[in-house]
Design an enzyme around this catalytic site. Structure first.
Site, PDB file in Angstrom:
ATOM      1  N   HIS A  67       0.528  -1.180   0.152  1.00 27.15           N
ATOM      2  CA  HIS A  67      -0.382  -0.009   0.108  1.00 27.15           C
ATOM      3  C   HIS A  67       0.973   1.216   0.229  1.00 27.15           C
ATOM      4  O   HIS A  67       0.901   2.642  -0.872  1.00 27.15           O
ATOM      5  CB  HIS A  67      -1.358  -0.310   1.443  1.00 27.15           C
ATOM      6  N   GLU A  68       1.802   1.063   0.974  1.00 25.59           N
ATOM      7  CA  GLU A  68       2.478   2.582   0.606  1.00 25.59           C
ATOM      8  C   GLU A  68       4.137   2.605   0.115  1.00 25.59           C
ATOM      9  O   GLU A  68       3.995   3.491  -0.388  1.00 25.59           O
ATOM     10  CB  GLU A  68       3.507   2.539   2.109  1.00 25.59           C
ATOM     11  N   HIS A  71       1.644   4.529  -2.850  1.00 22.72           N
ATOM     12  CA  HIS A  71       1.926   5.778  -2.500  1.00 22.72           C
ATOM     13  C   HIS A  71       3.211   6.437  -3.868  1.00 22.72           C
ATOM     14  O   HIS A  71       3.209   7.631  -4.078  1.00 22.72           O
ATOM     15  CB  HIS A  71       1.439   6.305  -1.607  1.00 22.72           C
TER      16      HIS A  71
HETATM   17 ZN   LIG Z   1      -2.815   5.003   2.242  1.00 21.18          ZN
END
Ligand SMILES: [Zn+2]
Ligand SMILES: [Zn+2]
Length: 152
Positions: A67-68, A71
């Site tokens: 998830h990170e 980004h």
């Molecule tokens: Zn996030």
């Protein structure tokens, strides 16, 4: 798992899942409560919630790192890196990242099996173990406690 080991893991996942290197720093955050991690736009470092490095929560770690990293890579590529962006949604799904931080607080709450309530003032006392209501009384008003709910 220490920070150096986490760094290595993030670098590995980055290559395997995204086909791109992670060339910045990852830090362990011990104060994070509800979020799994954070990506910093200014210096591109990642933070991972220390709870997810514990053995019992380790199963969620790869999903959070992905998830990170979603980004991270999108931001560096100048694409839509925010949760609402289509680029973000598509890439997150493709790499199998988690959408939300798993609620690990839940497990702790479920451990409280007994709910006592003061018969006088109504204050509730969730407890992990049974308590002797002949010996323990309400801390606020001194009233009698009664078992009102047996949580699973
Ligand atoms: Zn996030
Ligand atoms: Zn009371």
């Amino acid at each position: 798992m220490n920070e150096a080991e986490l760094q290595k893991l993030v670098e590995e996942i980055s290559i395997k899942a995204f086909g791109r290197p992670f060339v910045h720093q990852v830090k362990i955050n011990r104060r994070m409560k509800t979020t799994g991690g954070r990506y910093h736009l200014d210096d591109h470092h990642l933070e991972i919630n220390a709870h997810f490095l514990e053995a019992e929560n380790r199963q969620y770690l790869a999903g959070i790192i992905k998830h990170e990293l979603t980004h991270y890579h999108l931001h560096l590529l100048g694409l839509g890196y925010q949760h609402k962006d289509r680029d973000f949604k598509v890439l997150l799904k493709r790499v199998g990242g988690s959408r939300y931080a798993p609620n690990i607080g839940q497990g702790r709450r479920q451990q409280r099996k007994y709910l006592y309530q003061c018969q006088k003032c109504g204050l509730k006392y969730p407890r992990v173990r049974k308590i002797n209501t002949r010996r323990y009384f309400c801390g606020r008003c001194g009233g009698q406690l009664r078992l009102v709910e047996h949580l699973n």
